[in-house]
Design a protein around this motif. Structure first.
Motif, PDB file in Angstrom:
ATOM      1  N   GLY A 134       6.580  49.894  69.500  1.00 11.37           N
ATOM      2  CA  GLY A 134       6.993  48.737  68.702  1.00 11.37           C
ATOM      3  C   GLY A 134       7.296  49.127  67.273  1.00 11.37           C
ATOM      4  O   GLY A 134       7.976  50.112  66.999  1.00 11.37           O
ATOM      5  N   ASN A 135       6.753  48.348  66.338  1.00 10.20           N
ATOM      6  CA  ASN A 135       6.978  48.634  64.910  1.00 10.20           C
ATOM      7  C   ASN A 135       5.671  49.044  64.227  1.00 10.20           C
ATOM      8  O   ASN A 135       5.427  48.691  63.079  1.00 10.20           O
ATOM      9  N   PHE A 136       4.844  49.811  64.936  1.00  6.83           N
ATOM     10  CA  PHE A 136       3.576  50.297  64.378  1.00  6.83           C
ATOM     11  C   PHE A 136       3.860  51.472  63.454  1.00  6.83           C
ATOM     12  O   PHE A 136       3.491  52.613  63.733  1.00  6.83           O
ATOM     13  N   ASN A 137       4.527  51.178  62.324  1.00  2.69           N
ATOM     14  CA  ASN A 137       4.989  52.268  61.467  1.00  2.69           C
ATOM     15  C   ASN A 137       4.486  52.185  60.033  1.00  2.69           C
ATOM     16  O   ASN A 137       5.008  52.872  59.158  1.00  2.69           O
ATOM     17  N   ASN A 138       3.444  51.351  59.789  1.00  3.33           N
ATOM     18  CA  ASN A 138       2.934  51.235  58.425  1.00  3.33           C
ATOM     19  C   ASN A 138       1.574  51.912  58.307  1.00  3.33           C
ATOM     20  O   ASN A 138       1.164  52.682  59.181  1.00  3.33           O
ATOM     21  N   ASP A 139       0.848  51.628  57.202  1.00  6.82           N
ATOM     22  CA  ASP A 139      -0.398  52.363  56.961  1.00  6.82           C
ATOM     23  C   ASP A 139      -1.529  51.978  57.912  1.00  6.82           C
ATOM     24  O   ASP A 139      -2.562  52.651  57.943  1.00  6.82           O
ATOM     25  N   THR A 145      -1.261  54.724  65.989  1.00  2.00           N
ATOM     26  CA  THR A 145      -0.411  55.589  66.810  1.00  2.00           C
ATOM     27  C   THR A 145      -1.057  56.953  67.017  1.00  2.00           C
ATOM     28  O   THR A 145      -1.102  57.475  68.138  1.00  2.00           O
ATOM     29  N   LEU A 146      -1.562  57.538  65.950  1.00  2.00           N
ATOM     30  CA  LEU A 146      -2.161  58.871  66.045  1.00  2.00           C
ATOM     31  C   LEU A 146      -3.383  58.884  66.952  1.00  2.00           C
ATOM     32  O   LEU A 146      -3.639  59.881  67.642  1.00  2.00           O
ATOM     33  N   PHE A 147      -4.142  57.803  66.967  1.00  3.56           N
ATOM     34  CA  PHE A 147      -5.325  57.753  67.828  1.00  3.56           C
ATOM     35  C   PHE A 147      -4.958  57.710  69.314  1.00  3.56           C
ATOM     36  O   PHE A 147      -5.825  57.885  70.164  1.00  3.56           O
ATOM     37  N   ARG A 148      -3.672  57.487  69.635  1.00  2.52           N
ATOM     38  CA  ARG A 148      -3.244  57.513  71.031  1.00  2.52           C
ATOM     39  C   ARG A 148      -3.020  58.935  71.529  1.00  2.52           C
ATOM     40  O   ARG A 148      -2.827  59.162  72.723  1.00  2.52           O
ATOM     41  N   LEU A 149      -3.001  59.912  70.620  1.00  2.00           N
ATOM     42  CA  LEU A 149      -2.822  61.305  71.023  1.00  2.00           C
ATOM     43  C   LEU A 149      -3.957  61.760  71.936  1.00  2.00           C
ATOM     44  O   LEU A 149      -5.132  61.482  71.673  1.00  2.00           O
ATOM     45  N   ASN A 150      -3.597  62.468  73.019  1.00  2.00           N
ATOM     46  CA  ASN A 150      -4.618  63.062  73.876  1.00  2.00           C
ATOM     47  C   ASN A 150      -4.125  64.408  74.393  1.00  2.00           C
ATOM     48  O   ASN A 150      -3.000  64.827  74.111  1.00  2.00           O
ATOM     49  N   ASN A 151      -4.941  65.065  75.167  1.00  2.00           N
ATOM     50  CA  ASN A 151      -4.638  66.428  75.607  1.00  2.00           C
ATOM     51  C   ASN A 151      -3.461  66.515  76.577  1.00  2.00           C
ATOM     52  O   ASN A 151      -2.977  67.611  76.867  1.00  2.00           O
ATOM     53  N   ASP A 152      -3.006  65.387  77.091  1.00  2.00           N
ATOM     54  CA  ASP A 152      -1.872  65.397  78.002  1.00  2.00           C
ATOM     55  C   ASP A 152      -0.534  65.500  77.269  1.00  2.00           C
ATOM     56  O   ASP A 152       0.487  65.804  77.888  1.00  2.00           O
ATOM     57  N   HIS A 153      -0.528  65.253  75.960  1.00  2.00           N
ATOM     58  CA  HIS A 153       0.730  65.194  75.221  1.00  2.00           C
ATOM     59  C   HIS A 153       1.216  66.577  74.784  1.00  2.00           C
ATOM     60  O   HIS A 153       0.429  67.415  74.333  1.00  2.00           O
ATOM     61  N   ASP A 154       2.536  66.782  74.904  1.00  2.34           N
ATOM     62  CA  ASP A 154       3.162  68.020  74.457  1.00  2.34           C
ATOM     63  C   ASP A 154       3.784  67.894  73.079  1.00  2.34           C
ATOM     64  O   ASP A 154       3.982  68.899  72.377  1.00  2.34           O
ATOM     65  N   ILE A 155       4.158  66.678  72.699  1.00  2.00           N
ATOM     66  CA  ILE A 155       4.874  66.451  71.445  1.00  2.00           C
ATOM     67  C   ILE A 155       4.679  65.000  71.030  1.00  2.00           C
ATOM     68  O   ILE A 155       4.478  64.123  71.879  1.00  2.00           O
ATOM     69  N   ALA A 156       4.730  64.739  69.719  1.00  2.00           N
ATOM     70  CA  ALA A 156       4.574  63.379  69.206  1.00  2.00           C
ATOM     71  C   ALA A 156       5.761  63.017  68.326  1.00  2.00           C
ATOM     72  O   ALA A 156       6.293  63.867  67.598  1.00  2.00           O
ATOM     73  N   VAL A 157       6.171  61.755  68.396  1.00  2.66           N
ATOM     74  CA  VAL A 157       7.241  61.230  67.548  1.00  2.66           C
ATOM     75  C   VAL A 157       6.665  60.029  66.806  1.00  2.66           C
ATOM     76  O   VAL A 157       6.345  59.015  67.422  1.00  2.66           O
ATOM     77  N   VAL A 158       6.517  60.178  65.496  1.00  2.00           N
ATOM     78  CA  VAL A 158       5.829  59.163  64.699  1.00  2.00           C
ATOM     79  C   VAL A 158       6.818  58.520  63.725  1.00  2.00           C
ATOM     80  O   VAL A 158       7.338  59.174  62.827  1.00  2.00           O
ATOM     81  N   GLU A 159       7.055  57.234  63.911  1.00  3.81           N
ATOM     82  CA  GLU A 159       7.940  56.481  63.025  1.00  3.81           C
ATOM     83  C   GLU A 159       7.165  56.020  61.794  1.00  3.81           C
ATOM     84  O   GLU A 159       6.011  55.587  61.905  1.00  3.81           O
ATOM     85  N   MET A 160       7.808  56.085  60.636  1.00  4.63           N
ATOM     86  CA  MET A 160       7.163  55.698  59.383  1.00  4.63           C
ATOM     87  C   MET A 160       8.078  54.773  58.591  1.00  4.63           C
ATOM     88  O   MET A 160       9.220  55.118  58.300  1.00  4.63           O
TER      89      MET A 160
END
Length: 451
Positions: A134-139, A145-160
């Motif tokens: 969605g639009n989870f791109n603020n402070d 978004t970062l807390f959704r990272l886990n060991n299954d992920h190869d790459i992250a795309v973070v909108e700001m």
């Protein structure tokens, strides 16, 4: 309690909630504050509902810092910090540091969400991708978004996203991207930024971080503002250029084939001597707008650099279908609707009008809402929209909002969306291609179901 200790606590209870109405058993409640709410007031309630801990930064009856208190008075469960929002960001950064994977940071005035989704689609052909939802791109959204990272992920795309000076600096210091992309810079949120120069400075904070940390940058070679922003920062960053021109340093080049009404384009790879090392490849997309070619080329370049095969890049782009009122074509029983009602600023409005003018369809009707947060230049920018419309030769134009009511215009104006609804009921437009665009606050997203 310092951040590393707090993070150890999080590892034991790996679920953070900021909503006291949603308190999973054993989770950690973090009390955020806003203009109309104060999470500290609900901390004890969160503990009652099952949270193991509540992190707060103000409560009238809190114990001394570092101790704890509970509803029953046994001083257990509450952790007092200086600033909950800063703690949230610090914890998210600590979590992000647990993963040694590429993190692409993306910002820009227009197109960042569409570009993020296209990049996600391309990379997902070969990798497990964690991307902003969605639009989870603020402070608050970026830490979530970062807390959704886990060991299954190869790459992250973070909108700001940003609406004030320093916003991007704060977000990149939280997300710590390893590469990045600015889609463009335009005249948006000027009330917060103060000027277009303020927009460039703030968006450029992504470049500042990447250059300081020797991280690669993806740049639209044809965008004079982005080129200037890169050059004035100095350093010697690795830059991957994309664009529509024939500049010899472009890695991925593309051209519009048609917009009838969906964008069809072609692209190919070239080396640094402007020698083409691949044949032209055509892609028929499900996106409205020639302006989306730059977003497509950005996604292609990111995919190329990350070794996604050409065939899979093309498959991802051809298969992508937009959502959330962004560059969508909706077929109703009576009309064809081009819905872009999520947001509007002078740059995106001009692009939408120009694209609608180029579309090989008829008859054409435009329903355009006001553009918000333009400060002192609001009247000027709305008059520019009217001038562009006068040269567009659309069959009918409706303008919505008091800003348009103040312009010198031959077009029909409406004070708000309710007046538009009444006009639709009376006139019942049929068999038309209708462009619907405006700031979200105008609520033009309510119109498609009536057309």
């Amino acid at each position: 309690m310092d951040i590393k200790e707090l993070y150890k606590l999080y590892q034991q209870h790996p679920c953070i909630t900021t909503d006291s109405r949603n308190c999973p058993e054993g989770s950690i409640f973090l009390a955020l504050k806003g203009e109309s709410f104060n999470g500290n007031q609900f901390a004890l309630q969160a503990l009652e509902k099952g949270c193991a801990y509540a992190i707060v930064d103000e409560t009238p009856s809190q114990p001394p810092r570092g101790e704890a208190s509970s509803p029953s008075g046994d001083k257990k469960g509450v952790i007092l910090v200086n600033n909950c929002l800063q703690t949230f960001k610090d914890l998210a950064r600590e979590h992000r540091r647990q993963f040694d994977i590429p993190v692409l940071g993306i910002t820009g005035t227009n197109g960042k969400t569409t570009t993020k989704e296209l990049i996600r689609a391309v990379l997902s052909e070969c990798y497990s991708v964690m991307a902003t939802e969605g639009n989870f791109n603020n402070d608050v959204g970026v830490p979530k978004t970062l807390f959704r990272l886990n060991n299954d992920h190869d790459i992250a795309v973070v909108e700001m996203g940003a609406s004030h000076p320093g916003d991007i600096k704060t977000l990149v210091e939280t997300a710590e991207p390893t590469c990045g992309l600015i889609t463009n810079v335009g005249r948006a949120h000027l009330q917060g930024f103060g000027s277009f120069e303020g927009v460039c400075k703030t968006k450029g904070e992504l470049y500042d971080f990447l250059i300081a940390h020797d991280c690669p940058i993806f740049v639209n070679r044809d965008n004079e503002y982005l080129m200037k922003m890169v050059k004035e920062r100095g350093g010697n960053p690795d830059i991957y250029y994309y664009g529509q021109s024939d500049n010899e340093d472009i890695l991925i080049r593309g051209e519009v084939i048609s917009c009838a009404p969906f964008l069809k384009f072609r692209w190919r790879e070239q080396d640094h001597d402007a020698k083409y090392v691949s044949e032209w490849m055509e892609v028929q997309t499900n996106l409205i707008g020639a302006y989306n070619l730059d977003n497509m080329l950005a996604a292609i370049t990111v995919g190329y650099v990350n070794n996604v095969p050409f065939e899979q890049i093309n498959h991802a782009l051809a298969s992508y279908v937009p959502t959330n009122n962004r560059s969508q074509l909706t077929e109703t029983e009576t009309n064809h609707l081009i819905v872009d009602a999520y947001n509007a600023n002078p740059t995106s409005m001009a692009a939408a009008i120009d694209n609608f003018k180029r579309m090989e369809v008829s008859p054409k009707m435009a329903i355009l809402g006001k553009m918000g947060e333009l400060g002192d230049v609001s009247d000027e920018e709305h008059q520019k929209v009217v001038s562009q419309l006068e040269n567009a030769d659309f069959d009918e134009v409706w303008l919505v909002g008091e800003e348009f009511e103040k312009t010198s215009s031959k077009f029909r104006t409406f004070h708000d969306v309710e007046e538009v609804k009444t006009a639709i009921a009376q006139q019942q437009p049929q068999h038309r291609y209708i462009l619907i665009k405006g700031s979200n606050s105008v609520k033009l997203f309510q119109l498609p179901e009536l057309l």
